[in-house]
Design an enzyme around this catalytic site. Structure first.
Site, mmCIF file in Angstrom:
data_model
loop_
_atom_site.group_PDB
_atom_site.id
_atom_site.type_symbol
_atom_site.label_atom_id
_atom_site.label_comp_id
_atom_site.label_asym_id
_atom_site.label_seq_id
_atom_site.Cartn_x
_atom_site.Cartn_y
_atom_site.Cartn_z
ATOM 1 N N HIS A 68 25.482 18.055 23.623
ATOM 2 C CA HIS A 68 26.124 18.604 22.435
ATOM 3 C C HIS A 68 25.319 18.285 21.181
ATOM 4 O O HIS A 68 25.848 18.402 20.083
ATOM 5 C CB HIS A 68 27.545 18.041 22.301
ATOM 6 C CG HIS A 68 28.463 18.468 23.406
ATOM 7 N ND1 HIS A 68 29.482 17.681 23.882
ATOM 8 C CD2 HIS A 68 28.510 19.603 24.134
ATOM 9 C CE1 HIS A 68 30.129 18.315 24.850
ATOM 10 N NE2 HIS A 68 29.547 19.480 25.029
ATOM 11 N N LYS A 74 24.222 26.419 25.885
ATOM 12 C CA LYS A 74 23.725 27.712 26.378
ATOM 13 C C LYS A 74 23.195 27.563 27.783
ATOM 14 O O LYS A 74 22.493 26.591 28.086
ATOM 15 C CB LYS A 74 22.574 28.155 25.455
ATOM 16 C CG LYS A 74 22.096 29.550 25.682
ATOM 17 C CD LYS A 74 22.881 30.549 24.855
ATOM 18 C CE LYS A 74 22.584 31.982 25.232
ATOM 19 N NZ LYS A 74 23.215 32.396 26.505
ATOM 20 N N LYS A 98 14.726 22.739 28.142
ATOM 21 C CA LYS A 98 14.111 24.056 27.957
ATOM 22 C C LYS A 98 14.283 24.521 26.509
ATOM 23 O O LYS A 98 13.326 24.939 25.858
ATOM 24 C CB LYS A 98 14.846 25.016 28.897
ATOM 25 C CG LYS A 98 14.121 26.258 29.245
ATOM 26 C CD LYS A 98 14.927 27.051 30.268
ATOM 27 C CE LYS A 98 15.006 26.414 31.633
ATOM 28 N NZ LYS A 98 15.568 27.280 32.658
ATOM 29 N N ASP A 103 12.101 25.494 21.037
ATOM 30 C CA ASP A 103 12.751 25.494 19.726
ATOM 31 C C ASP A 103 13.870 26.519 19.619
ATOM 32 O O ASP A 103 13.941 27.277 18.639
ATOM 33 C CB ASP A 103 11.714 25.746 18.613
ATOM 34 C CG ASP A 103 10.892 24.510 18.335
ATOM 35 O OD1 ASP A 103 11.406 23.384 18.524
ATOM 36 O OD2 ASP A 103 9.716 24.653 17.948
ATOM 37 N N LYS A 110 25.426 25.126 31.827
ATOM 38 C CA LYS A 110 25.234 25.966 33.007
ATOM 39 C C LYS A 110 26.569 26.179 33.686
ATOM 40 O O LYS A 110 27.443 25.300 33.635
ATOM 41 C CB LYS A 110 24.275 25.301 33.997
ATOM 42 C CG LYS A 110 23.622 26.290 34.937
ATOM 43 C CD LYS A 110 22.471 27.030 34.253
ATOM 44 C CE LYS A 110 21.807 28.031 35.143
ATOM 45 N NZ LYS A 110 20.586 28.558 34.499
ATOM 46 N N SER A 366 17.820 35.455 24.870
ATOM 47 C CA SER A 366 19.269 35.296 24.703
ATOM 48 C C SER A 366 19.579 34.807 23.280
ATOM 49 O O SER A 366 20.564 35.231 22.668
ATOM 50 C CB SER A 366 19.816 34.268 25.693
ATOM 51 O OG SER A 366 20.110 34.877 26.923
#
Ligand code: NAD
Length: 476
Positions: A68, A74, A98, A103, A110, A366
């Protein structure tokens, strides 16, 4: 050799933690802070029923928020009968690292639903997806500012569409509701370039890695992708698009492996033709001009310049690592190499482009999709025509000053304004190139003791997440 235990003594999450620890040693950070970065912040396990005409089935599913330190979290949603808590935790952790490497300002997350898509009808998959979304809503595990899923193994734009529709049903007045999930179809608020983004990122990342003459010389290779022989495992979203971009760049795809068979042609395979053959016959085997390999895993052991595992984790393990005859492994899938196999491969001098960097194209685009949804405007819409008019004005002026006409085709090309896909592709290429340069700098720095690209990538990710914690402080 098939069971996980035979492939590695480590579970998937333990493997990720092992890589983390290997890099953490070089950071000089406090162990407590490292433990906080490494652990999963929230793990949500759920069970819900699916009703058939004559029976019920209990579906097991997960959503893990690994970190967090940045919000929203994501990460994709995986549909597979092999989904389990350890796997989802590992994949969520990889997402944190990742995002840090490329950045993208998100924490890692997940999701996973333990079902085989092949055993369910489209109607059943829709009901499962919608119920899963409701379970996420109930616990505040989905939302534009909290947690934003995306596609992964076994899911795609269709599932993302069902998710956004379910979310909007519960939050009809939320202006930014479309940003609750990415990887949507373009007409549902998706972005051009998302479908191919992960494969395109694999291509851009590898293209950058093979552009350094001294690195290639050590492998006995020349620079560039043209003429390089490539083997790909998995012709799904990531594998197909990777194969397509490598093929278009002049690389030779000599073998493709799928779950139900592998094919080989030393003169090269056209991924589009193989894909069409698969759509019409249900399998890649018996593709005209190719040989079908007796054992589908044989493909991984074919001599080639580049091996791209693009299916699932633990495909290269202690049972087959010694037989791998490639110079470069591009980890398009998450976790395709076990720690034991990595040791063997590194000692053989194989260059490994790590998953947490190489397949970050999906989350990068994304991120662009999320930004598009929050800004409620298509990229390029505002400036495209302005740019075109400006470029055409400059070209006309050049013609006037030189007294020569520019060919019409060339003039049209040079005078184009950027549309959404152009901007997505260029933003992704810039992201992948810059991130590789950062990783390579750490890898090639002789003073730090970091000897491989994965450890370099983890080192960078850990330092970035640690900096965020340091600056934010710990509440309360
Ligand atoms: P997908 O479901 O579209 O495709 C996976 C393909 O692998 C399928 O064609 C399947 O039949 C094949 N396959 C399964 N087991 C196999 C085996 N043992 N041997 C050969 N082929 C096999 O999934 P995807 O989205 O392409 O994901 C593939 C990998 O890439 C996963 O590890 C995923 O986590 C990772 N990844 C995906 C994305 C994304 O945007 N989709 C992003 C980052 C990472």
């Amino acid at each position: 050799m098939s069971s996980s235990a035979e492939k590695s003594k480590y579970s998937f999450f333990e493997s990720v933690s092992l890589y983390f620890d290997k890099a953490a040693k070089h950071t000089g950070l406090d162990q407590g802070l490292l433990d906080q970065i490494k652990s999963c912040n929230s793990v949500y396990k759920m069970q819900f029923p699916l009703q058939y005409e004559d029976r019920y089935e209990v579906i097991e599913a997960y959503r893990v928020q690994h970190s967090h330190h940045k919000l929203p979290c994501k990460g994709g949603i995986r549909y597979s009968s092999k989904v389990n808590q350890d796997e989802v935790m590992a994949l969520a952790a990889l997402m944190t690292y990742k995002c840090a490497i490329v950045d993208v300002p998100f924490g890692g997350g997940k999701g996973g639903v333990s079902i085989s898509t092949k055993d369910h009808t489209k109607e059943q998959l829709e009901r499962i997806t919608r119920r899963y979304t409701v379970e996420l809503i109930k616990k505040n595990f989905i939302g534009p500012g909290t947690d934003v899923p995306a596609p992964d193994y076994g899911t795609g734009a269709q599932e993302m569409s069902w998710i956004v529709d379910t979310y909007r049903t519960f939050y009809p007045n939320e202006l930014n509701s479309h940003a609750c999930v990415t990887g949507k179809p373009v007409v549902q608020g998706g972005i051009r370039g998302r479908t191919e983004a992960t494969g395109l990122g694999v291509f851009y990342g590898t293209k950058e890695a093979v552009s350094y003459a001294d690195d290639m010389e050590k492998l006995g290779l020349t620079t560039g992708l043209e003429g390089k022989t490539v083997v790909i495992q998995g012709l799904g979203n990531v594998g197909y698009w990777s194969a397509k971009f490598f093929h278009e760049a002049g690389a030779k795809i000599i073998s493709i492996a799928e779950y139900n068979g592998s094919i080989y042609n030393p003169d090269g395979l056209d991924p589009d033709a193989v894909h069409e053959h698969r759509v019409s016959t249900g399998s890649i085997v018996d593709f005209p001009g190719s040989t079908t390999l007796e054992d589908r895993y044989e493909a991984l052991e074919i001599e080639c310049d580049i091996l791209i595992p693009a299916a699932l984790e633990q495909q290269i393990h202690m049972g087959n690592a010694n037989n791998i005859k490639t110079k470069i492994i591009c980890e398009a899938a998450n976790g395709p190499i076990t720690p034991e196999a990595e040791e063997i491969l590194l000692s053989k001098g194989v260059m490994i482009l790590p998953d947490m960097y190489l397949n970050a194209g999906g989350v990068t685009v994304s991120y662009f999709e999320w930004l598009k949804n929050l800004s409620h405007v298509r990229f390029g819409r505002i400036q495209k025509r302005f740019e075109e008019n400006a470029y055409k004005g400059i070209l006309n002026e050049v013609e006037k000053l030189t007294g020569r006409n520019i060919e019409a085709d060339k003039k049209n090309l040079l005078g184009r304004g950027a549309d959404e896909q152009d901007l997505v592709y260029s933003g992704l290429e810039e992201t992948m190139v810059k991130a590789y340069q950062d990783i390579r700098e750490v890898w090639r720095d002789d003073s730090n003791g970091i000897a491989d690209l994965r450890t370099a990538a983890f080192y960078i990710a850990i330092m970035k997440v640690a900096k965020a914690y340091d600056q934010l402080g710990i509440f309360p």
